[in-house]
Write an enzyme that holds these catalytic residues in place. Structure first.
Site, short mmCIF file in Angstrom:
data_model
loop_
_atom_site.label_atom_id
_atom_site.label_comp_id
_atom_site.label_asym_id
_atom_site.label_seq_id
_atom_site.Cartn_x
_atom_site.Cartn_y
_atom_site.Cartn_z
N GLY A 152 79.01 59.65 46.36
CA GLY A 152 77.66 59.22 46.66
C GLY A 152 76.69 60.38 46.48
N ASP A 165 91.94 69.87 44.49
CA ASP A 165 90.84 69.67 43.54
C ASP A 165 89.99 70.93 43.41
OD1 ASP A 165 89.49 68.16 41.67
OD2 ASP A 165 88.15 67.22 43.11
N GLY A 195 72.14 66.03 44.02
CA GLY A 195 73.09 65.62 43.00
C GLY A 195 73.67 64.25 43.32
N VAL A 203 73.98 63.48 47.29
CA VAL A 203 73.85 64.61 48.21
C VAL A 203 72.38 64.99 48.27
CG1 VAL A 203 74.54 66.97 48.73
CG2 VAL A 203 76.16 65.42 47.63
N GLY A 221 77.47 61.93 42.87
CA GLY A 221 78.87 61.92 42.48
C GLY A 221 79.52 60.60 42.81
N GLY A 222 80.83 60.51 42.57
CA GLY A 222 81.55 59.28 42.86
C GLY A 222 81.55 58.94 44.34
N LYS A 252 75.56 64.65 52.73
CA LYS A 252 76.44 63.94 51.81
C LYS A 252 76.58 62.50 52.31
CE LYS A 252 80.92 64.89 49.61
NZ LYS A 252 82.11 65.77 49.72
#
Length: 665
Positions: free
Chosen positions: A359, A472, A354, A361, A356-357, A375
């Site tokens: 970076g 979160d 995946g 994975v 994300g913000g 990650k």
């Protein structure tokens, strides 16, 4: 071997001292020029402890922010606390100054303003490249023209015609700064004659509006006729704006020019002189480094390895805000970068799980056959370093069956990489919000997931060595192992509370709309009750199989919390139930979970139960639950879709909207 290591440390210390000496030479050569200050006529008196703490915090923040922003920002600390302890701060670098020059100037200003204006509740200081201001009152957007300062050169203007041309030219810069570009600064030059050229600069503090900027600059220009117009070079300014006029180009870059100006040529010449010192110094350091590296390699080879991981103390001294060594896990191993590259096929697209913000994975396989999730901090991630530090600080010390395990990290070659246990069933939202995959989540499994999440949060709040607020919690941050056991992940926004601390506040609200407690989203207040609210949203999502953030776009035409509340008040409890659960659910358990979910999302944080109470309520079939009060409706309706709108990230998959509601511009 101990003697060898001691020699390595000695040689390394010498190299560091030599580097620091060179650094100090370079720094002195580029020190900003102090121009003036104003302590706003405030009396010198001892500052309260809380005000001094907030002042130190905001000066530190401004200094750090100057390295990454566009040359200006404003911020406040403590405006949500009781008492008159709020501090408002602003820095603004000259429009042609960015990067290192801006940061160095602002850092110098933040340090010297306390020396030049000691024990003042408000002060202003300016240099040739920047200005910095702080106050106990909110001055953002206010135009300040008094007091003002002016400096004149020694040469006289040759004629009245030049005076008029100079005034017309400066008025044109004001117009371009406030009407044409809307940048609140502009610089340029004009040909006075075939052999003479004049240069000017106008700039406002960029918290002003265009009208406020124009008002300030015109006020300064009106003062020029009284003090400075007969001089060839002059400067006039106040805390809100400045203007400068000269016969030599004093700014670093023209607005549209691609040529290298004289100011940078001088810096380049200084760099050539410095390079001679650097060549000699680094020749010595290169030899020393080679020796250190050889000894280090020999030392590493002689140490036993286990599972591809090299036990090594994590050193994060370069990160700011690491309060004590107690917050780090000294036993967290590092893993060689080459091992990670081999396990992920050199970070191939086929290995990517995946984006994300933070970076990407990746899935990896260690030499011993173990599967891992890697990650990798993206170089473009503005917040990634802070999140990396938090992951190491918190999750490395937390061990619970309902928390994802951090196995190791890597800090080689400017990489920041975290290695986790690999969880084959991805995240909860991957299953829960897919029409086909959700069919595998029967009621028994969903109830087990609810209980597991609750136990994980309870551990964070009350049973771990650190009292951690996650901040979160959401479906995409709950991962599922091969047995579908839930594991809370992503501690990038987590915060630890000290013993006895009940809540904290922040001006940088970061999290995900739809899961954020109203007091946190609106006021920056967070506590264990903030996580309880997020848990309540999760419970209702698990029961109905739909996202809170996009629920109102469905046929219901309203948010999930409002819809659940209306159904509860009407006594039609099972209308909230995911249709795929009709055959597998136990009605009394569904009603109890809806009841608990509504208790957790109550608008007043004081009304929400603690997680210890939630766990007891989930386990009991006889406990009488209190009547829930009205939940908060507004927070969930602010999330319109799934596009990311902040630096906070959806790390493992496509997540809900994540926001960063930051006060500064």
């Amino acid at each position: 071997m101990d003697a060898t290591l001691l020699n390595v440390k000695s040689v390394y210390s010498f190299a560091v001292l030599l580097l620091l000496s060179i650094k100090s030479l370079d720094t002195k050569a580029q020190s900003p020029n102090y121009m003036g200050d104003d302590c706003h006529n405030t009396t010198q008196k001892p500052l309260s402890g809380e005000y001094q703490t907030n002042l130190n915090s905001i000066l530190s923040w401004l200094s750090t922010d100057a390295a990454t922003s566009k040359g200006y920002n404003h911020y406040s600390f403590g405006n949500n606390t009781s008492g008159n302890h709020a501090v408002y701060g602003l820095y603004d670098c000259r429009g042609d100054v960015v990067g290192y020059f801006c940061q160095f100037c602002v850092s110098t200003a933040a340090r010297e303003i306390l020396q030049r204006c000691p024990n003042r509740v408000s002060a202003f200081i300016w240099y040739d490249f920047c200005m910095l201001k702080y106050s106990n009152e909110n001055f953002f957007g206010n135009v300040t023209v008094d007091p003002s300062w002016h400096v004149v050169g020694t040469k006289d203007v040759s004629s009245a015609e030049e005076i008029q041309k100079g005034e017309d030219f400066m008025r044109s810069l004001i117009r371009k700064a406030t009407l044409v570009t809307n940048q609140l600064y502009y610089m340029g030059g004009f040909n006075l004659s075939s052999s003479q050229r004049r240069y000017g600069l106008v700039q406002c503090s960029r918290d002003l509006t265009n009208d406020g900027c124009r008002q300030c600059l015109e006020t300064m220009l009106a003062q020029i006729s009284k003090c400075c117009e007969k001089k060839l070079g002059w400067f006039a300014g106040s805390a809100s704006c400045l203007m400068k006029y000269d016969d030599s180009m004093f700014y670093l870059f023209h607005n549209q020019s691609s040529t290298v100006p004289e100011a940078y040529r001088k810096i380049a010449k200084q760099g050539i002189k410095m390079s001679k010192i650097l060549i000699i110094s680094f020749s010595v350091i290169g030899s020393i480094t080679l020796l250190c590296f050889s000894v280090y390699c020999f030392w590493c080879r002689s140490r036993p390895r286990k599972d591809g991981l090299i036990p090594h103390t994590v050193r994060l001294s370069s990160y700011q805000n690491v309060q004590t060594e107690e917050t780090l896990n000294p036993d967290l191993p590092t893993i060689p970068l080459i091992t990670i590259q081999q396990s992920t096929d050199n970070f191939s697209e086929a290995s990517k799980l995946g984006e994300g913000g933070y970076g990407p994975v990746y899935k990896g396989i260690l030499p011993d056959g173990r599967q891992i999730a890697v990650k990798r901090l993206s170089q473009a991630s503005g917040q990634g370093s802070e999140e990396f530090k938090n992951e190491v600080m918190f999750i490395a010390k937390l061990q619970h069956r309902n928390l994802v395990r951090l196995l190791a990290c890597c800090l080689e070659e400017n990489e920041k990489i975290l290695v986790y246990e690999y969880l084959s069933n991805a995240s909860l939202n991957f299953h829960l919000f897919d029409d086909e995959k959700k069919k595998q989540l029967d009621w028994k499994l969903r109830l087990s997931i609810i209980n597991g999440i609750a136990r994980g949060i309870l551990y964070l709040h009350e049973d771990s060595r650190l009292r951690v607020i996650h901040r979160d919690l959401k479906a995409s941050n709950v991962l599922l192992d091969h047995d579908m056991n839930p594991k809370i992940s992503d501690f990038g926004l987590a915060r630890a509370f000290s013993k006895g601390q009940k809540q904290a506040n922040t001006n940088r609200v970061m999290g995900t709309y739809g899961y954020m407690a109203p007091e946190y989203a609106m006021e920056g207040l967070f506590s264990v009750k903030s996580d309880v609210f997020s848990f309540g949203v999760l419970v209702l999502e698990i029961i109905c199989g739909k996202k809170n953030s996009g629920f109102y776009l469905s046929e219901c035409g309203q948010g999930l919390l409002l819809y659940a509340w209306k159904i509860w008040c009407a006594g039609k409890f099972l209308e909230l139930l995911d249709p795929v659960l009709e055959e597998s659910c136990i009605e009394s358990e569904v009603v109890k979970c809806i009841h608990i979910g509504l208790l957790c999302v109550q608008e007043d944080a004081a009304d929400r139960p603690n997680m210890s109470t939630v766990v007891v309520m989930l386990a009991s079939d006889t406990m009488v639950l209190p009547k829930p009060n009205r939940p908060a409706f507004s927070v969930g309706r602010m999330a319109l879709g799934d596009a990311s709108t902040s630096k906070s990230s959806n790390k493992h998959s496509i997540n809900d909207i994540t926001i960063s509601n930051i006060l500064p511009r």
